[in-house]
Design a protein around this motif. Structure first.
Motif, PDB file in Angstrom:
ATOM      1  N   SER A 145       0.847  -1.186   0.000  1.00 40.21           N
ATOM      2  CA  SER A 145       0.000   0.000   0.000  1.00 40.21           C
ATOM      3  C   SER A 145       0.884   1.238   0.000  1.00 40.21           C
ATOM      4  N   ALA A 146       0.345   2.329  -0.478  1.00 40.18           N
ATOM      5  CA  ALA A 146       1.089   3.590  -0.457  1.00 40.18           C
ATOM      6  C   ALA A 146       1.514   3.900   0.976  1.00 40.18           C
ATOM      7  N   GLY A 147       2.782   4.258   1.172  1.00 37.74           N
ATOM      8  CA  GLY A 147       3.302   4.539   2.502  1.00 37.74           C
ATOM      9  C   GLY A 147       4.008   3.378   3.150  1.00 37.74           C
ATOM     10  N   ILE A 172      21.262  -5.354   0.246  1.00 43.69           N
ATOM     11  CA  ILE A 172      20.357  -5.750   1.322  1.00 43.69           C
ATOM     12  C   ILE A 172      20.132  -4.605   2.303  1.00 43.69           C
ATOM     13  N   GLY A 173      18.874  -4.509   2.746  1.00 43.45           N
ATOM     14  CA  GLY A 173      18.516  -3.508   3.736  1.00 43.45           C
ATOM     15  C   GLY A 173      18.071  -2.188   3.157  1.00 43.45           C
ATOM     16  N   LYS A 174      18.299  -1.962   1.854  1.00 44.15           N
ATOM     17  CA  LYS A 174      17.925  -0.671   1.269  1.00 44.15           C
ATOM     18  C   LYS A 174      16.410  -0.516   1.270  1.00 44.15           C
ATOM     19  N   PRO A 175      15.887   0.586   1.836  1.00 44.20           N
ATOM     20  CA  PRO A 175      14.443   0.793   1.874  1.00 44.20           C
ATOM     21  C   PRO A 175      14.015   1.876   0.876  1.00 44.20           C
ATOM     22  N   LEU A 176      12.803   1.756   0.362  1.00 42.32           N
ATOM     23  CA  LEU A 176      12.174   2.825  -0.407  1.00 42.32           C
ATOM     24  C   LEU A 176      10.698   2.869  -0.024  1.00 42.32           C
ATOM     25  N   ILE A 177      10.138   4.062  -0.057  1.00 43.24           N
ATOM     26  CA  ILE A 177       8.737   4.244   0.310  1.00 43.24           C
ATOM     27  C   ILE A 177       7.850   3.999  -0.905  1.00 43.24           C
ATOM     28  N   PRO A 214       4.307   0.300   8.336  1.00 45.11           N
ATOM     29  CA  PRO A 214       4.490   0.952   9.642  1.00 45.11           C
ATOM     30  C   PRO A 214       3.200   0.987  10.456  1.00 45.11           C
ATOM     31  N   GLY A 215       3.319   0.703  11.754  1.00 48.19           N
ATOM     32  CA  GLY A 215       2.185   0.821  12.666  1.00 48.19           C
ATOM     33  C   GLY A 215       1.924   2.274  13.051  1.00 48.19           C
ATOM     34  N   PRO A 216       0.930   2.524  13.893  1.00 46.44           N
ATOM     35  CA  PRO A 216       0.553   3.896  14.229  1.00 46.44           C
ATOM     36  C   PRO A 216       1.590   4.653  15.058  1.00 46.44           C
ATOM     37  N   SER A 217       2.557   3.936  15.636  1.00 45.35           N
ATOM     38  CA  SER A 217       3.538   4.611  16.495  1.00 45.35           C
ATOM     39  C   SER A 217       4.813   4.996  15.756  1.00 45.35           C
ATOM     40  N   VAL A 218       4.861   4.739  14.455  1.00 42.38           N
ATOM     41  CA  VAL A 218       6.073   5.038  13.700  1.00 42.38           C
ATOM     42  C   VAL A 218       5.719   5.671  12.361  1.00 42.38           C
ATOM     43  N   LEU A 219       6.671   6.437  11.828  1.00 39.88           N
ATOM     44  CA  LEU A 219       6.522   7.064  10.524  1.00 39.88           C
ATOM     45  C   LEU A 219       7.401   6.358   9.502  1.00 39.88           C
ATOM     46  N   ALA A 220       6.851   6.146   8.308  1.00 36.76           N
ATOM     47  CA  ALA A 220       7.615   5.509   7.243  1.00 36.76           C
ATOM     48  C   ALA A 220       8.865   6.319   6.915  1.00 36.76           C
ATOM     49  N   GLU A 221       8.744   7.658   6.895  1.00 34.35           N
ATOM     50  CA  GLU A 221       9.885   8.495   6.520  1.00 34.35           C
ATOM     51  C   GLU A 221      11.024   8.366   7.532  1.00 34.35           C
ATOM     52  N   PHE A 222      10.690   8.298   8.817  1.00 39.27           N
ATOM     53  CA  PHE A 222      11.746   8.136   9.820  1.00 39.27           C
ATOM     54  C   PHE A 222      12.467   6.811   9.617  1.00 39.27           C
ATOM     55  N   ASP A 224       6.112  12.628  17.607  1.00 40.52           N
ATOM     56  CA  ASP A 224       6.349  14.007  17.187  1.00 40.52           C
ATOM     57  C   ASP A 224       7.824  14.257  16.877  1.00 40.52           C
ATOM     58  N   GLU A 225       8.713  13.565  17.589  1.00 37.93           N
ATOM     59  CA  GLU A 225      10.141  13.716  17.327  1.00 37.93           C
ATOM     60  C   GLU A 225      10.528  13.033  16.008  1.00 37.93           C
ATOM     61  N   GLN A 226       9.892  11.908  15.723  1.00 35.17           N
ATOM     62  CA  GLN A 226      10.111  11.274  14.419  1.00 35.17           C
ATOM     63  C   GLN A 226       9.763  12.239  13.293  1.00 35.17           C
ATOM     64  N   ARG A 227       8.638  12.958  13.447  1.00 36.77           N
ATOM     65  CA  ARG A 227       8.210  13.907  12.425  1.00 36.77           C
ATOM     66  C   ARG A 227       9.212  15.050  12.292  1.00 36.77           C
ATOM     67  N   GLN A 228       9.707  15.576  13.401  1.00 37.56           N
ATOM     68  CA  GLN A 228      10.683  16.660  13.355  1.00 37.56           C
ATOM     69  C   GLN A 228      11.961  16.205  12.634  1.00 37.56           C
ATOM     70  N   ILE A 229      12.417  15.007  12.952  1.00 40.93           N
ATOM     71  CA  ILE A 229      13.630  14.485  12.325  1.00 40.93           C
ATOM     72  C   ILE A 229      13.411  14.283  10.829  1.00 40.93           C
TER      73      ILE A 229
END
Length: 429
Positions: free
Chosen positions: A279-281, A291-296, A315-323, A365-370
């Motif tokens: 799914s998107a995201g 190995i290990g290379k990620p893309l969204i 990603p679950g609700p406690s994490v961001l894909a971008e982080f 919120d810190e994941q989003r800032q980073i």
């Protein structure tokens, strides 16, 4: 050419011919023809001075040409050997009559007219392009008097040295920008943005100290409920027009998934691998090769599938894909993937290794800032890298154009005086 040159091919003697192998003479193949001018002979396989029925020793100062290789789709590698060498079957040695044509002039002539000669000399093979000897031997080459050939070569040596110094400067700039980009990512996703925050031991050797309020966990524990970290289709079958696209490790070469070029499988095979539909995201993670290379996953690939060389992480609700995209691209994470990888021809990791891979979870919120900071900063660095790459492309075009103009008489260099001093290093700003 056949009136001013003799041609020698190469070969690969039997591996059982122990008297030939493991000597001190480089055995040159297309992979050893690095760059436009320099033959990296020190990296070659070495052979003895004994000739065999398959090859002979080529004396130094001979023009070496690649005549069969996939690289001939783009360019004709040409070099002059500085030491005696032997050649494999994909190479040709051209010994010119130095009374009428300098080897260095012919080398420059091939470099300057590379694109047109590629079309003139090439024939399509079953799997790779090749140079037809008859076309090469029948080629007409305009020959200035020897003093003018020498002046042309001296002029081009002087001018291309300056261009090459500028290219080298831009290449060093790119390396520095890439190092800065990597250091920025690694610092932000493992230490946070606040340099005064209290730290703690992560308990993971390759992570070291991390912010005290961050959680150390496993990738599987932050996946969305109801999903699993899994690979995709084992046998996708033939490419089906209008079918379901699937993502291979080879589709993950860039920093983003491409908008087209995907193979497609049938709806029936796709349905049998519903667990690996993305799914998107989501993140797609290479588990073979790089190995290990990620893309969204972008929106246009929503509903696509994977192959067995890639895995998905939702990603679950406690994490961001971008982080997590940035975390898995950090130097510590990449180093750990490299250590975990197994395999001789290409590395791979198991799903269990990926699921248990140690990750950091800052507050949301810190994941989003980073992620926001890294999106901004890496975009700036990427623009600078792109500008340097464009500069290199322009300099390379200028280099080829200059060589072409000189060897075809478009510019008159007969009055050029060879510099008495070395050309100084030039560092691009």
């Amino acid at each position: 050419m056949k009136q001013i040159a003799t041609f020698t091919g190469g070969g690969t003697p039997s591996r059982e011919n122990l008297a030939f192998w493991n000597g001190d003479i480089p055995w040159v193949s297309p992979k050893d023809m690095k760059g436009e001018e320099v033959l990296q002979s020190e990296e070659c396989i070495t052979v003895s001075g004994l000739q065999s029925s398959a090859t002979e020793i080529v004396p130094s100062g001979t023009v070496l040409l690649v005549v069969r290789s996939g690289i001939l789709k783009h360019t004709i590698p040409v070099a002059i050997n500085r030491v005696p060498v032997a050649l494999n079957q994909d190479m040709k040695a051209i010994r010119l009559s130095e009374e009428v044509c300098l080897s260095s002039f012919f080398q420059r002539w091939v470099q300057g007219l590379n694109d047109s000669l590629l079309l003139e000399w090439s024939k399509q093979g079953a799997t790779v392009d090749s140079i037809e000897h008859a076309y090469l031997a029948a080629t007409s080459i305009p020959l200035p008097p020897l003093p003018e050939q020498e002046a042309i070569c001296d002029f081009l040596d002087h001018e291309t040295d300056k261009i090459d110094a500028l290219i080298e400067g831009q290449s060093r700039l790119i390396e520095l920008l890439q190092e800065k980009r990597q250091a920025l990512i690694s610092q932000a996703v493992t230490k946070g943005l606040n340099s005064n925050v209290r730290m703690k031991s992560s308990g993971v050797d390759w992570l070291g100290e991390v912010p005290e309020h961050w959680e150390v966990t496993q990738l599987r524990r932050v996946a969305r409920e109801g999903t699993s970290i899994t690979y995709g289709i084992v046998q996708a079958g033939p490419d089906i027009e209008g079918g379901i696209p699937y993502i291979r490790a080879s589709d993950m070469a860039g920093d983003q998934l491409p908008s087209d070029g995907y193979l497609r499988t049938s709806p029936e095979i796709d349905a049998a691998y519903a667990r690996s539909k993305v799914s998107a995201g989501d993140l797609v993670i290479a588990i073979r090769a790089t190995i290990g290379k990620p893309l969204i996953i972008p929106s246009f690939l929503d509903g696509a599938n994977l192959t067995q060389g890639t895995a998905k992480f939702s990603p679950g609700p406690s994490v961001l894909a971008e982080f997590f995209f940035y975390f898995l691209r950090s130097s510590p994470a990449m180093g750990q993937f490299e250590r975990l990888g197994k395999g001789a021809t290409f590395k791979e990791i198991t799903l269990e290794m990926l699921r248990k891979f140690q990750v950091l979870r800052p507050p949301l919120d810190e994941q989003r800032q980073i992620a926001d900071l890294l999106n901004s900063k890496t975009a700036q660095l990427d623009r600078l890298i792109s500008e340097a790459e464009r500069a290199i492309a322009l300099l390379q075009e200028r280099r080829v154009g200059l060589i072409s103009a000189a060897v075809t008489g478009k510019i008159d260099v007969r009055g050029f005086v060879k510099a008495a001093t070395a050309v100084p290093d030039v560092v691009a700003a």
